[in-house]
Design a protein around this motif. Structure first.
Motif, PDB file in Angstrom:
ATOM      1  N   GLY A  69       0.790  -1.213   0.000  1.00  0.00           N
ATOM      2  CA  GLY A  69       0.000   0.000   0.000  1.00  0.00           C
ATOM      3  C   GLY A  69       0.826   1.268   0.000  1.00  0.00           C
ATOM      4  N   VAL A  70       2.049   1.196  -0.523  1.00  0.00           N
ATOM      5  CA  VAL A  70       2.962   2.350  -0.576  1.00  0.00           C
ATOM      6  C   VAL A  70       3.188   2.723  -2.029  1.00  0.00           C
ATOM      7  CG1 VAL A  70       5.326   3.119  -0.127  1.00  0.00           C
ATOM      8  CG2 VAL A  70       4.084   1.782   1.601  1.00  0.00           C
ATOM      9  N   LEU A  71       2.985   3.999  -2.351  1.00  0.00           N
ATOM     10  CA  LEU A  71       3.052   4.455  -3.735  1.00  0.00           C
ATOM     11  C   LEU A  71       4.230   5.402  -3.942  1.00  0.00           C
ATOM     12  CD1 LEU A  71       1.694   4.306  -6.498  1.00  0.00           C
ATOM     13  CD2 LEU A  71       0.271   6.250  -5.824  1.00  0.00           C
ATOM     14  N   LEU A  72       5.177   4.987  -4.772  1.00  0.00           N
ATOM     15  CA  LEU A  72       6.368   5.788  -5.066  1.00  0.00           C
ATOM     16  C   LEU A  72       6.104   6.641  -6.304  1.00  0.00           C
ATOM     17  CD1 LEU A  72       9.044   2.992  -4.463  1.00  0.00           C
ATOM     18  CD2 LEU A  72       8.178   4.686  -2.831  1.00  0.00           C
ATOM     19  N   ALA A  73       5.232   7.619  -6.143  1.00  0.00           N
ATOM     20  CA  ALA A  73       4.841   8.490  -7.255  1.00  0.00           C
ATOM     21  C   ALA A  73       4.371   9.818  -6.684  1.00  0.00           C
ATOM     22  CB  ALA A  73       3.734   7.842  -8.084  1.00  0.00           C
ATOM     23  N   GLY A  74       4.358  10.827  -7.534  1.00  0.00           N
ATOM     24  CA  GLY A  74       3.918  12.148  -7.089  1.00  0.00           C
ATOM     25  C   GLY A  74       3.412  12.999  -8.237  1.00  0.00           C
TER      26      GLY A  74
ATOM     27  N   PRO B 263       7.804   6.862   2.071  1.00  0.00           N
ATOM     28  CA  PRO B 263       7.515   8.290   1.871  1.00  0.00           C
ATOM     29  C   PRO B 263       6.794   8.911   3.070  1.00  0.00           C
ATOM     30  CG  PRO B 263       6.932   7.027  -0.085  1.00  0.00           C
ATOM     31  CD  PRO B 263       7.223   6.033   1.008  1.00  0.00           C
ATOM     32  N   GLU B 264       7.108  10.163   3.345  1.00  0.00           N
ATOM     33  CA  GLU B 264       6.475  10.873   4.451  1.00  0.00           C
ATOM     34  C   GLU B 264       4.961  10.939   4.220  1.00  0.00           C
ATOM     35  OE1 GLU B 264       6.787  15.198   6.754  1.00  0.00           O
ATOM     36  OE2 GLU B 264       8.182  14.682   5.130  1.00  0.00           O
ATOM     37  N   GLY B 265       4.222  10.657   5.249  1.00  0.00           N
ATOM     38  CA  GLY B 265       2.769  10.704   5.159  1.00  0.00           C
ATOM     39  C   GLY B 265       2.138   9.394   4.737  1.00  0.00           C
ATOM     40  N   GLN B 266       2.935   8.445   4.270  1.00  0.00           N
ATOM     41  CA  GLN B 266       2.395   7.139   3.901  1.00  0.00           C
ATOM     42  C   GLN B 266       2.678   6.128   5.001  1.00  0.00           C
ATOM     43  OE1 GLN B 266       2.781   5.615  -0.079  1.00  0.00           O
ATOM     44  NE2 GLN B 266       3.350   7.620  -0.927  1.00  0.00           N
ATOM     45  N   ARG B 267       1.910   5.053   4.982  1.00  0.00           N
ATOM     46  CA  ARG B 267       2.126   3.977   5.935  1.00  0.00           C
ATOM     47  C   ARG B 267       1.887   2.641   5.241  1.00  0.00           C
ATOM     48  NH1 ARG B 267      -3.107   5.963   8.198  1.00  0.00           N
ATOM     49  NH2 ARG B 267      -4.702   4.414   7.741  1.00  0.00           N
TER      50      ARG B 267
ATOM     51  N   VAL C  58      -2.184   7.263   1.117  1.00  0.00           N
ATOM     52  CA  VAL C  58      -2.928   6.588   0.041  1.00  0.00           C
ATOM     53  C   VAL C  58      -3.693   5.395   0.601  1.00  0.00           C
ATOM     54  CG1 VAL C  58      -1.456   7.332  -1.857  1.00  0.00           C
ATOM     55  CG2 VAL C  58      -0.847   5.268  -0.588  1.00  0.00           C
ATOM     56  N   SER C  59      -4.207   5.549   1.835  1.00  0.00           N
ATOM     57  CA  SER C  59      -4.921   4.453   2.477  1.00  0.00           C
ATOM     58  C   SER C  59      -6.437   4.608   2.434  1.00  0.00           C
ATOM     59  CB  SER C  59      -4.472   4.318   3.948  1.00  0.00           C
ATOM     60  OG  SER C  59      -4.793   5.492   4.681  1.00  0.00           O
TER      61      SER C  59
END
Length: 278
Positions: free
Chosen positions: A117-122, A193-197, A132-133
């Motif tokens: 559930g971690v997205l390496l995009a912006g 990424p900051e803000g993601q978990r 992104v949860s």
């Protein structure tokens, strides 16, 4: 001597696979190209890595590993907005053509979204999406996992750019010849990424955990966690870097193109995996 040179104890099931393969004169399966990602995050002492345990029905079931999986057609055909090193630069690091390298990098980013559930995009080359949860993101992740939408299409629909610069190449491993399912796997590192978990969302895992790399390796040595050599070796390598800055620096000089293959051999201590090259 290091544990890598002394080898690793082999689980009985894999010893039986190897015995049967050799007795029957089996032909090695062609390895499927794959990618896996070590997600790292700061911790009070140093840093932690994310591990998942594969469900028993999966290849290498019951083993703790990093999120990842095989390259599929959508990765190879992706026309994705791209930030970071271009495919030719990635190809030089990975020992692949630009097209094949792009597919491996896309697979790494796709798999870590599907399985953690971690997205390496912006929205652009300098930013990363935050949390992104939510339900809409979870619906998108499920659609991706079910092959109802491609990764490039998902990013395009949301106006996002793949941040390939957030992935650091680390190593390459090929499954032993006796295994019926074999993978040629490229290992990457990425900072959460900051803000993601991370989220326990993968249908292919039944347990997840964050742990200091050295602690996870010690727990495996004590028999508490079951791991194969690629996971054990990689945990030891990143633990030796000391901190996240050390890991990032080490990644700049790593050989991510030359494959390492565990070989099962009889030793005075019983069947053990030895590594080639050591």
């Amino acid at each position: 001597m290091t544990i890598e040179r002394d080898g690793f104890p082999a689980p009985p099931a894999l010893v039986e696979h190897a015995r049967r393969f050799r007795a029957e004169g089996g032909t090695p399966a062609v390895p499927r190209v794959a990618a896996t990602v070590l997600l790292l995050r700061p911790a009070p002492a140093d840093f932690e890595v994310y591990l998942i345990r594969r469900v028993a029905a999966m290849a290498f079931g019951g083993m703790y590993a990093f999120p990842g999986g095989g390259v599929d057609a959508s990765d190879s055909q992706a026309h994705v907005d791209w930030a970071g090193p271009d495919p030719a630069q990635w190809g030089a690091r990975l020992g692949l053509s630009p097209e094949a390298a792009q597919a491996v990098v896309c697979a790494a980013a796709r798999e870590v979204f599907e399985e953690a559930g971690v997205l390496l995009a912006g929205p652009d080359a300098q930013t990363v999406v935050g949390d992104v949860s939510g339900d809409d993101w979870e619906a998108a992740r499920i659609a991706l996992e079910r092959h109802e939408v491609g990764f490039a299409d998902l990013l395009a629909q949301r106006g996002l750019t793949l941040r390939s610069d957030l992935l650091l190449p680390w190593s390459r491993w090929i499954t032993p010849e006796f295994e019926p399912r074999r993978f040629d796997t490229y290992f990457f590192l990425a900072l959460l990424p900051e803000g993601q978990r991370t989220r326990d969302v993968s249908r292919e895992a039944d347990r997840v955990l964050w742990a200091r790399p050295a602690d996870a390796r010690d727990r495996a040595a004590a028999g508490e966690l079951t791991m194969l050599p690629p996971t054990l070796v990689t945990l030891g390598q990143v633990a030796a870097c000391g901190d996240l800055d050390g890991v990032a620096h080490a990644a700049t000089t790593r050989d991510a193109a030359t494959p390492v293959t565990p070989h099962l051999e009889s030793t005075p201590d019983g069947p053990r995996f030895l590594l080639s090259p050591p």
